[in-house]
Scaffold this active site. Structure first.
Site, PDB file in Angstrom:
ATOM      1  N   SER A 277     -11.744  -1.102  -4.111  1.00 44.98           N
ATOM      2  CA  SER A 277     -10.569  -0.463  -3.522  1.00 44.98           C
ATOM      3  C   SER A 277      -9.441  -1.468  -3.278  1.00 44.98           C
ATOM      4  O   SER A 277      -8.978  -2.096  -4.214  1.00 44.98           O
ATOM      5  CB  SER A 277     -10.994   0.240  -2.233  1.00 44.98           C
ATOM      6  OG  SER A 277     -10.019   1.125  -1.830  1.00 44.98           O
TER       7      SER A 277
ATOM      8  N   ASP B 236      -2.840   1.656  -4.796  1.00 52.52           N
ATOM      9  CA  ASP B 236      -3.825   0.598  -4.563  1.00 52.52           C
ATOM     10  C   ASP B 236      -4.622   0.408  -5.858  1.00 52.52           C
ATOM     11  O   ASP B 236      -4.293   0.988  -6.890  1.00 52.52           O
ATOM     12  CB  ASP B 236      -4.707   0.911  -3.349  1.00 52.52           C
ATOM     13  CG  ASP B 236      -5.606   2.098  -3.585  1.00 52.52           C
ATOM     14  OD1 ASP B 236      -5.376   2.829  -4.575  1.00 52.52           O
ATOM     15  OD2 ASP B 236      -6.534   2.311  -2.800  1.00 52.52           O
TER      16      ASP B 236
ATOM     17  N   ASP C   4      -7.592   1.315  -6.890  1.00 51.75           N
ATOM     18  CA  ASP C   4      -8.452   2.354  -7.468  1.00 51.75           C
ATOM     19  C   ASP C   4      -7.856   3.744  -7.354  1.00 51.75           C
ATOM     20  O   ASP C   4      -8.545   4.740  -7.532  1.00 51.75           O
ATOM     21  CB  ASP C   4      -9.852   2.312  -6.862  1.00 51.75           C
ATOM     22  CG  ASP C   4      -9.872   2.783  -5.415  1.00 51.75           C
ATOM     23  OD1 ASP C   4      -8.902   2.496  -4.693  1.00 51.75           O
ATOM     24  OD2 ASP C   4     -10.855   3.424  -5.021  1.00 51.75           O
TER      25      ASP C   4
ATOM     26  N   ASP D 131      -6.601   5.676  -4.916  1.00 49.46           N
ATOM     27  CA  ASP D 131      -6.784   6.703  -3.888  1.00 49.46           C
ATOM     28  C   ASP D 131      -5.684   6.677  -2.823  1.00 49.46           C
ATOM     29  O   ASP D 131      -5.376   7.687  -2.232  1.00 49.46           O
ATOM     30  CB  ASP D 131      -8.199   6.671  -3.267  1.00 49.46           C
ATOM     31  CG  ASP D 131      -8.582   5.338  -2.651  1.00 49.46           C
ATOM     32  OD1 ASP D 131      -7.757   4.412  -2.672  1.00 49.46           O
ATOM     33  OD2 ASP D 131      -9.717   5.226  -2.156  1.00 49.46           O
TER      34      ASP D 131
END
Lengths: 454, 463
Positions: A100, A242, A244, A246
């Site tokens: 993340s 970000d 990833d 999300d």
């Protein structure tokens, strides 16, 4: 503490540093545990573009296949795409390989169940028990799983986002958008989505190679390059992803990073306009702006513990019309119960088009609020003691003890102190009408906590 | 003839970690943890650099391969996947590509429950005993190289290693002569790694091909070992198709078995004999290398061409290293695995097939006649299941009690080999399975069987 912790095994997944703690052994062990936990079936795996992703993927495949699970590799894609694919492919579970917002040297596993939602706390604890017991399902050669791949996951995800948004309104507005993908998982798909919605797109950091040119967390401090690009290109809005895909945050046409709390406020403002009934759901640490959204649209606001799965499970239980977290994670239940920054971009652009306003004007429609977020290194055994000290100190004030302690002050000000789910720290967040008050409330709690643990 | 006495499951756990590699049963001992550990050990030992990875057609290869790739990548090695191909193709590719090593995922002739990792060094030869011990030390110390996040190379692919291998074989045989012979050839690929290569290769040599078990997606139709008991299907096919010869591969293309135009399976010892006839007959220089358990017939062939015969230990690495060191014309084992030094220092069943076709074409004789020309001996092979912790003690006790009037020589290089003028018996511990092997050879079948029975009984008495 002896040194910086490089491994975190907890209910939110497994995270470690490649070349140190995140070894192939650890990964095959967790893959076997997850395969054993599921009892066979099909597992969807996707990954963000960190260079370590392929090593992790291979270890996962080996471990899962040995337990009799089959694997469908959806390749490099945003985490929400993995969650969509679990449902689309009627799989029995999913794993997103992503650390993340953590730096490039980290990687992590996030486990999804068959409905495409992350394991909740109880399920994650069961998985950890299976892992620690080490008695994994070992299938003979004729019962091993197979590997397949699916190249269509991103396109199906984008199609769903496009189908749910008023593309004509956005295309009519024809906004100029700068997108900063931090060379992460969202790089190609965000650009594609924005173009399909009729935006003029300027992409920066759009090579999905996992070599992050800035800290991947989309908070104002990391958005200098995007702010400059928005001003330079005279864009209407800047989006920061970000690593990833999300979480999202927004930069105004003036080049101001308005803060990640506005992402949910804007998106909720749009979701709440829908005909569907249901409350708005967010976590305890999220800005009070969502209460303003609730009041505007006559929606109840329900607050859950912090963490995507807590918000999602509350949304499902209450039939929410929308939800998300103040860190920039928007959950649109019309698409799927996951944080999805592609969905967030679509909602925000639609909201601007329908309102005919700029980012700055929309932000100005909310009562002034300032939020201050701090953290305090805190030995794992002492976080509860710090929380207890705060509860005693603020006795007599209105409090919410759902998670840590949240104290309410006059004029809508609040302070929330809670142990982090992912790090050995105490998080302290305060919000008030002005920055000085929020800072003061935050510092007072920090000082009290520090005195307790030292 | 191979007779197995005893019960494998009671003998020991099905895992062998030896200098021949790491071999185990999937679902029991060959776990993902073991595989990533060994791959990291190999990456630590051989790396940094390029490491090629191939597999045979076992379904468990799909599980083993990603474990191997992950372990190697974690040490910073650049993995190149060759996919399903004969192990000899991997070994050739390693030598040609500047790789630092290779891992073949194959349990050779073992049944489908098994799989294994075989480790090659940069010249394509398996690790020798010393090197394998070093690798085992790295494995046991568990202090593996851990590459940082930005030192992990992406996994590459090379889909043409198999084709390059075939081209290298084609260069060494008389393609025009084989074409002109217009042979009809039956082939049983055991649904193994040669399935997608041999039929097309034979067609390219102008053969009319009748192939069975040539689908790499299907399970092994029989034990993938090209010994006579596994060749009944091929024998029937040769007879029905009126083929000039039949050939059988094992799972990963190192051993070759033969069926004559009469539908007879003379035994895999003849593979080396016929290949040696071809190679020595065309005048390749150098001695012949074989192992201690291989037929005396090869002595006669070497003598006929005035070549020295060198007997090395049993196992591909001993044969390949001796072939290299002695600059042999040909090397091989009675199990049907032959090394052609002009091509590669690897057991290579497709190369053996090509050379035997070359011999048939050149001599213009049916294969049964070529076999009849080989000095005649009967060889009997037996196995006794033995817990690994007992095997060497059993052999040592046997050696101490030995009193063999007919033996003029006792060779202790690899177990016990008793050698007489017209017979021999070799008792050795298998490197790949928890078994003791007894191989006996004599001029007559009855004598060979009696000899084998005697020593099986002696071994069993020591247990």
């Amino acid at each position: 503490m002896a040194g910086i912790q490089t491994l975190k095994i907890g209910v939110s997944g497994v995270r470690g540093i490649v070349g140190q703690s995140l070894t192939p052994q650890l990964i095959v062990g967790f893959a076997e545990a997850f395969g054993t936990y599921l009892g066979g079936g099909v597992v969807v795996i996707g990954r963000d573009p960190r260079p370590s992703g392929e090593m992790v993927l291979n270890a996962l495949m080996g471990g899962l296949l040995s337990t009799g699970c089959s694997v469908i590799d959806v390749g490099v894609c945003p985490t929400p795409t993995v969650q969509h694919a679990v449902v689309d492919l009627a799989a029995d579970g999913g794993i997103a390989i992503t650390a993340s917002h953590h730096p490039s040297e980290w990687n992590a596993l996030k486990f999804c169940r068959e409905d495409g939602v992350f394991l909740n706390q109880y399920q994650a604890e069961e998985l950890l028990n299976v892992y620690h017991q080490g008695a994994f399902a070992q299938r003979p050669h004729h019962a091993l799983g197979r590997v397949g791949s699916d190249e269509g996951a991103i396109n199906r995800h984008l199609s769903k986002v496009l189908a749910a948004v008023d593309r004509d309104a956005i295309a009519a507005m024809a906004p100029k958008v700068v997108i900063d993908s931090v060379n992460g998982a969202g790089a190609d798909c965000a650009e594609g989505l924005l173009e399909k919605m009729g935006c003029e797109v300027v992409a920066i950091n759009d090579v999905p190679n996992g070599r992050f040119p800035r800290e991947p967390e989309p908070i104002p401090a990391n958005l200098g390059q995007l702010r400059e690009a928005v001003r330079e290109h005279g864009a209407d809005i800047g989006f920061a992803q970000d690593a990833d895909g999300d979480r999202l945050s927004v930069v105004s046409a003036a080049g101001e990073a308005i803060g990640e709390e506005f992402t949910l406020a804007f998106a909720a403002d749009v979701m709440a306009e829908r005909d569907a009934p249901g409350p708005l759901v967010t976590n305890l640490s999220t800005s009070r702006m969502i209460d303003e959204v609730g009041a505007r649209h006559g929606r109840e606001v329900i607050r859950s513990k912090v963490g995507e799965v807590h918000v999602v499970e509350t949304m499902i239980a209450t039939g929410a019309v929308g939800g998300g977290e103040g860190n920039g994670g928007v959950i649109d239940p019309e698409l799927h119960y996951c944080r999805d920054n592609l969905a967030a971009m679509a909602l925000i652009l639609q909201g601007m088009a329908w309102r005919g306003c700029t980012v700055g004007e929309w932000a100005g429609s909310f009562a002034p609020a300032a939020i201050v977020k701090e953290k305090l290194s805190c030995p794992a055994g002492k976080t509860q003691r710090a929380v207890l000290a705060l509860v005693r100190h603020y006795e007599g004030r209105e409090m919410d003890l759902t998670e840590g302690v949240k104290v309410f002050f006059d004029d809508g000000a609040w302070m929330h102190a809670r142990p982090s789910n992912t790090e050995p720290i105490l998080r302290v967040i305060a919000e008030a009408d002005d920055h000085d008050t929020a800072r003061w409330l935050c510092d007072e709690a920090l000082e009290l906590a520090r005195c307790t643990i030292c | 003839m191979s007779v197995l006495s005893g019960d494998l499951s009671s003998a020991s756990k099905p895992l062998k970690i030896t200098i021949a590699g790491v071999r185990g049963v999937v679902g029991e001992t060959l776990t993902p943890e073991l595989l990533v550990n060994f791959s990291q050990a190999f990456g630590t030992y051989a790396g940094p650099g390029k490491v090629l990875v191939s597999r045979d057609t076992r379904v468990s290869g799909r599980m083993v391969e990603p474990c191997v790739c992950s372990g190697l990548t974690a040490t910073g090695c650049e993995v190149v996947r060759l996919g399903v191909c004969p192990t000899a193709a991997l070994q050739l590719a390693v030598r040609q590509s500047g790789a630092v090593g290779g891992i073949a995922i194959t349990a050779g002739h073992n049944d489908a429950r098994w799989n294994a990792l075989k480790f090659c060094r940069e010249d394509g030869i398996y690790l020798n005993a010393k090197q394998a011990e070093e690798l085992l030390n790295v494995y046991h110390q568990k202090e593996f190289t851990k590459a940082a996040w930005d030192e992990l190379p992406p996994v590459g692919r090379d889909d043409f290693a198999g084709e390059r291998h075939l081209a290298a074989i084609r260069e060494q045989v008389d393609v025009e002569a084989i074409r002109a012979a217009g042979l009809k050839i039956a082939v049983d690929c055991a649904n193994g790694a040669c399935a997608q290569f041999t039929p097309g290769f034979l067609e390219g040599l102008g053969c009319e091909v009748v192939a069975i078990n040539d689908d790499p997606e299907l399970p092994f139709p029989h034990e993938p070992l090209p010994t006579p008991p596994n060749l009944s299907q091929l024998r029937a096919l040769v007879a029905a198709a009126k083929a000039d010869a039949g050939f059988a591969h094992d799972a990963d293309g190192d051993r070759l078995g033969i069926v004559t135009e009469a539908g007879e399976a003379p035994g895999e010892e003849y593979t080396l004999c016929l290949a040696a006839e071809m190679v020595l007959g065309r005048g390749d220089s150098g001695p012949v290398v074989t192992n201690l358990s291989t037929t005396m017939a090869i002595d006669g062939i070497a003598r006929k061409y005035g070549r020295e015969l060198i007997r090395a230990g049993v196992g591909q690495v001993f044969i390949a290293e001796s072939a290299l060191n002695y600059e042999a014309a040909i090397a091989g084992e009675g199990s049907g695995g032959i090394v052609f030094p002009r091509i590669n220092y690897a057991h290579d069943s497709i190369a053996a097939l090509a050379h035997i076709l070359n011999l048939m074409a050149e001599r213009g004789e049916p294969i049964s006649r070529l076999i009849a020309a080989v000095p005649k001996y009967a060889i009997v092979k037996r196995e006794i299941v033995c817990p690994p912790q007992r095997a060497y003690t059993v052999l040592e006790e046997l050696r101490r009690g030995l009193d063999v009037p007919w033996a003029s020589e006792i060779n202790l290089d690899d177990g016990i080999k008793l050698i007489g003028s017209d017979r021999w018996v070799h008792i050795r511990v298998s490197m790949t399975e928890p078994r003791i092997r007894v191989i006996a050879e004599a001029a007559a079948q009855g004598l060979a069987m009696d000899l084998a029975d005697d020593y099986v009984r002696l071994v069993e008495r020591k247990m």
